[in-house]
Design a protein around this motif. Structure first.
Motif, short mmCIF file in Angstrom:
data_model
loop_
_atom_site.label_atom_id
_atom_site.label_comp_id
_atom_site.label_asym_id
_atom_site.label_seq_id
_atom_site.Cartn_x
_atom_site.Cartn_y
_atom_site.Cartn_z
N ALA A 365 0.89 -1.18 0.00
CA ALA A 365 0.00 0.00 0.00
C ALA A 365 0.91 1.22 0.00
O ALA A 365 1.66 1.44 0.96
N LEU A 366 0.85 2.00 -1.05
CA LEU A 366 1.71 3.19 -1.16
C LEU A 366 1.33 3.99 -2.41
O LEU A 366 0.53 3.55 -3.22
N GLY A 367 1.94 5.21 -2.50
CA GLY A 367 1.75 6.03 -3.70
C GLY A 367 0.61 7.01 -3.54
O GLY A 367 -0.36 6.98 -4.31
N TYR A 368 0.73 7.93 -2.57
CA TYR A 368 -0.36 8.88 -2.33
C TYR A 368 -0.07 10.24 -2.96
O TYR A 368 -0.80 11.20 -2.70
N CYS A 369 0.99 10.34 -3.73
CA CYS A 369 1.27 11.53 -4.53
C CYS A 369 1.23 12.82 -3.70
O CYS A 369 0.68 13.84 -4.15
N GLY A 370 1.74 12.77 -2.48
CA GLY A 370 1.94 14.00 -1.73
C GLY A 370 0.91 14.31 -0.67
O GLY A 370 1.09 15.24 0.09
N VAL A 371 -0.20 13.60 -0.64
CA VAL A 371 -1.19 13.87 0.41
C VAL A 371 -1.57 12.55 1.07
O VAL A 371 -2.53 11.91 0.69
N GLY A 372 -0.80 12.17 2.09
CA GLY A 372 -0.94 10.79 2.55
C GLY A 372 -1.25 10.54 4.00
O GLY A 372 -1.32 9.37 4.38
N LEU A 373 -1.43 11.55 4.83
CA LEU A 373 -1.63 11.21 6.25
C LEU A 373 -2.95 10.43 6.45
O LEU A 373 -2.91 9.31 6.93
N PRO A 374 -4.10 10.98 6.04
CA PRO A 374 -5.31 10.16 6.17
C PRO A 374 -5.37 9.04 5.13
O PRO A 374 -5.82 7.94 5.45
N ARG A 375 -4.89 9.31 3.89
CA ARG A 375 -4.95 8.26 2.86
C ARG A 375 -4.08 7.07 3.24
O ARG A 375 -4.45 5.91 3.08
N GLY A 376 -2.88 7.35 3.76
CA GLY A 376 -1.99 6.26 4.17
C GLY A 376 -2.59 5.48 5.32
O GLY A 376 -2.53 4.24 5.34
N THR A 377 -3.18 6.20 6.25
CA THR A 377 -3.75 5.52 7.43
C THR A 377 -4.86 4.57 7.01
O THR A 377 -4.87 3.39 7.39
N VAL A 378 -5.80 5.07 6.21
CA VAL A 378 -6.92 4.20 5.85
C VAL A 378 -6.44 3.09 4.93
O VAL A 378 -6.88 1.93 5.03
N SER A 379 -5.48 3.37 4.05
CA SER A 379 -4.99 2.33 3.14
C SER A 379 -4.29 1.23 3.92
O SER A 379 -4.41 0.05 3.58
N GLY A 380 -3.55 1.60 4.96
CA GLY A 380 -2.87 0.61 5.79
C GLY A 380 -3.87 -0.29 6.49
O GLY A 380 -3.74 -1.53 6.49
N THR A 381 -4.89 0.31 7.06
CA THR A 381 -5.93 -0.48 7.74
C THR A 381 -6.59 -1.44 6.75
O THR A 381 -6.78 -2.62 7.03
N LEU A 382 -6.92 -0.90 5.57
CA LEU A 382 -7.62 -1.73 4.58
C LEU A 382 -6.72 -2.82 4.02
O LEU A 382 -7.17 -3.91 3.70
N LEU A 383 -5.42 -2.53 3.93
CA LEU A 383 -4.50 -3.57 3.42
C LEU A 383 -4.48 -4.76 4.37
O LEU A 383 -4.47 -5.92 3.93
N ALA A 384 -4.48 -4.48 5.67
CA ALA A 384 -4.51 -5.57 6.65
C ALA A 384 -5.79 -6.39 6.47
O ALA A 384 -5.76 -7.63 6.45
N GLU A 385 -6.90 -5.69 6.32
CA GLU A 385 -8.18 -6.40 6.17
C GLU A 385 -8.19 -7.21 4.87
O GLU A 385 -8.62 -8.36 4.85
N TYR A 386 -7.68 -6.61 3.80
CA TYR A 386 -7.66 -7.28 2.49
C TYR A 386 -6.76 -8.52 2.55
O TYR A 386 -7.12 -9.59 2.05
N ALA A 387 -5.59 -8.37 3.17
CA ALA A 387 -4.65 -9.50 3.23
C ALA A 387 -5.22 -10.66 4.04
O ALA A 387 -4.84 -11.81 3.85
N MET A 388 -6.17 -10.35 4.93
CA MET A 388 -6.83 -11.41 5.70
C MET A 388 -8.10 -11.90 5.02
O MET A 388 -8.92 -12.57 5.64
#
Ligand SMILES: Cc1cc2nc3c(=O)[nH]c(=O)nc-3n(C[C@H](O)[C@H](O)[C@H](O)COP(=O)(O)OP(=O)(O)OC[C@H]3O[C@@H](n4cnc5c(N)ncnc54)[C@H](O)[C@@H]3O)c2cc1C
Length: 432
Positions: A365-388
């Motif tokens: 999960a990466l590649g937020y093109c400069g605006v990533g604090l909330p996008r990175g946070t939610v993407s990280g959470t969702l990546l864990a859910e997706y991987a499970m």
């Protein structure tokens, strides 16, 4: 800048936001040969959220979060500290893509807010809103386009003229601005450190432990500087550094962004400035007056495929930041920046992110093109859910704004990016 000051993109040194915090506890390094269920590489906001969610969903599993420096040394702590819960800098996207972004950044912001509150993380959190501003009246059309995007996604906003901006900030420098009232400002290093210190019990955080190699498969093998880990899965949340591990080559490229922070202003300097005691403006030059009465300037974007600034760029940055400060606040001309640093934006071809499985046992999960604090946070959470094996509406949203186009090969990529940056600099030369 003096010669012994940390080099701008040198991640071995703390960024300004981190260096004003108290001393951290010593780092725990990954050593020996270990076995884990889940390994997350990269402890920025994405990795912190990924590891936390894995720990919550699998409380009996062994989860390792590994970073090559301290938690709070990556881009997640080298930024300007805005948590913006509206679509931002995405005029190139369709309205439907912006609506996906909107739902994602709202969810990420809510997650961060509830964690900061739950764990009492002291990170200068303040929901003051922020201004997107232009200096040059000829650039008002840029603001109008921001307004169109906000209206298309039903966001609240308020138009500020020069006087209204001056009342808030104390400077007449700006022509106009748009206030988006729900944005949050933080000290991002304090937030990252706080998140790292409050992980679920089954999540172990290893710092100063660079990962040199990831061998996909079942199990995955991860080679660190002083040890190895065998795990069922690895989740790479390493920003643009992922290409150094051999993944997503041709999928992402780094841009370097720079920030500077002053010492706290004296009472006399604050009185001379006027305006409110805390505010934030984004634009070609980003400026904040922080809760600890410091001024932050972020200006300058550079391309380098070795993750470091050119010598020329390095020389220019601190001088540019000083000039930005003086143009806005001539009375602060003698206030020098204590700290100047740079961080890495993870860019993609068409503003889309990377999300999902890339090799057996390897997720990203990466590649937020400069605006990533909330996008990175939610993407990280969702990546864990997706991987499970999880499926939900937000995972579908993140997938809808992922899968970027392939980048052109070098030297065309480098030439194209440099040309685009030069064009952007020329177009926005009046915004310093
Ligand atoms: C100057 C600047 C200003 C910005 N301003 C804002 C802003 O105001 N608001 C906003 O939302 N976004 C902003 N951003 C963007 C935002 O900071 C990033 O999008 C976000 O932090 C990315 O988070 P991340 O978790 O993907 O990456 P990072 O925070 O970079 O985390 C990746 C981590 O991976 C680690 N890592 C990499 N390779 C390895 C390896 N081989 N082994 C071990 N660890 C490894 C790194 O050390 C790093 O800690 C800004 C960025 C910059 C540079």
């Amino acid at each position: 800048m003096s010669n012994d000051e940390p080099l701008l993109t040198d991640m071995r040194h703390a960024p300004g936001w981190y260096s004003i915090l108290s001393e951290p506890a010593p780092a725990k390094r990954l050593k020996d040969d270990q076995v884990a269920d889940w390994v997350v590489v990269g402890a920025g906001v994405t990795g912190l959220a990924t590891a936390r969610r894995l720990g919550e969903l699998a409380p009996d599993a062994r989860v390792m979060l590994i970073d090559d420096y301290r938690v709070g040394y990556g881009a997640s702590a080298r930024n300007a500290g805005f948590i913006i819960d509206t679509p931002h800098l995405t005029e190139e996207l369709t309205d439907e893509e912006n609506r996906c972004h909107s739902r994602l950044v709202l969810a990420g912001t809510e997650q961060l807010e509830s964690l900061v509150q739950k764990h009492g993380i002291d990170c200068e959190w303040s929901r003051k809103g922020h201004l997107t501003a232009v200096v040059d009246p000829k650039r008002e059309e840029n603001l109008r386009s921001t307004v169109r995007m906000l209206e298309a996604t039903n966001e609240d906003y308020e138009w500020y003229n020069r006087d209204a901006i001056a009342r808030t900030t104390g400077t007449n420098h700006y022509h106009a601005a748009v206030l988006t009232p729900r944005s949050i400002m933080i000290n991002p290093a304090a937030m990252c450190r706080g998140l790292g210190e409050t992980m679920p019990e089954n999540v172990e955080v290893f710092e100063e432990s660079p990962v040199h190699r990831v061998e996909p498969g079942s199990p995955v093998r991860i080679e660190c500087a002083e040890g190895t880990v065998t795990a069922k899965n690895v989740l790479l949340t390493t920003n643009a550094f992922i290409t150094k591990l051999g993944f997503l080559k041709g999928g992402v490229f780094p841009l370097i962004g720079c920030g500077s922070l002053t010492r706290p202003l004296t009472d006399g300097e604050q009185a001379a400035m006027g305006g409110e005691d805390e505010w934030g403006i984004t634009g070609v030059t980003t400026v904040r007056r922080t809760q600890t009465n410091r001024i932050l300037i972020r200006h300058g974007t550079y391309y380098t495929d070795d993750f470091r600034l050119t010598d020329n760029g390095r020389r220019n940055v601190a001088a540019l930041h000083q000039e930005s400060l003086t143009r806005r606040f001539p009375m602060l001309r003698n206030v020098e920046f204590d700290r100047t640093w740079a961080g890495v934006f993870c860019m993609t071809m068409n503003w889309a992110s990377h999300f999902g499985r890339v090799e057996p046992g390897v997720f990203v999960a990466l590649g937020y093109c400069g605006v990533g604090l909330p996008r990175g946070t939610v993407s990280g959470t969702l990546l864990a859910e997706y991987a499970m094996g999880g499926e939900n509406d937000l995972i579908r949203d993140v997938q809808a704004v992922s899968n970027p186009k392939r980048l052109p090969p070098q030297p065309f990529l480098g030439l194209g990016i440099r040309a685009r940056l030069a064009w952007y600099r020329w177009k926005s030369r009046t915004e310093l």
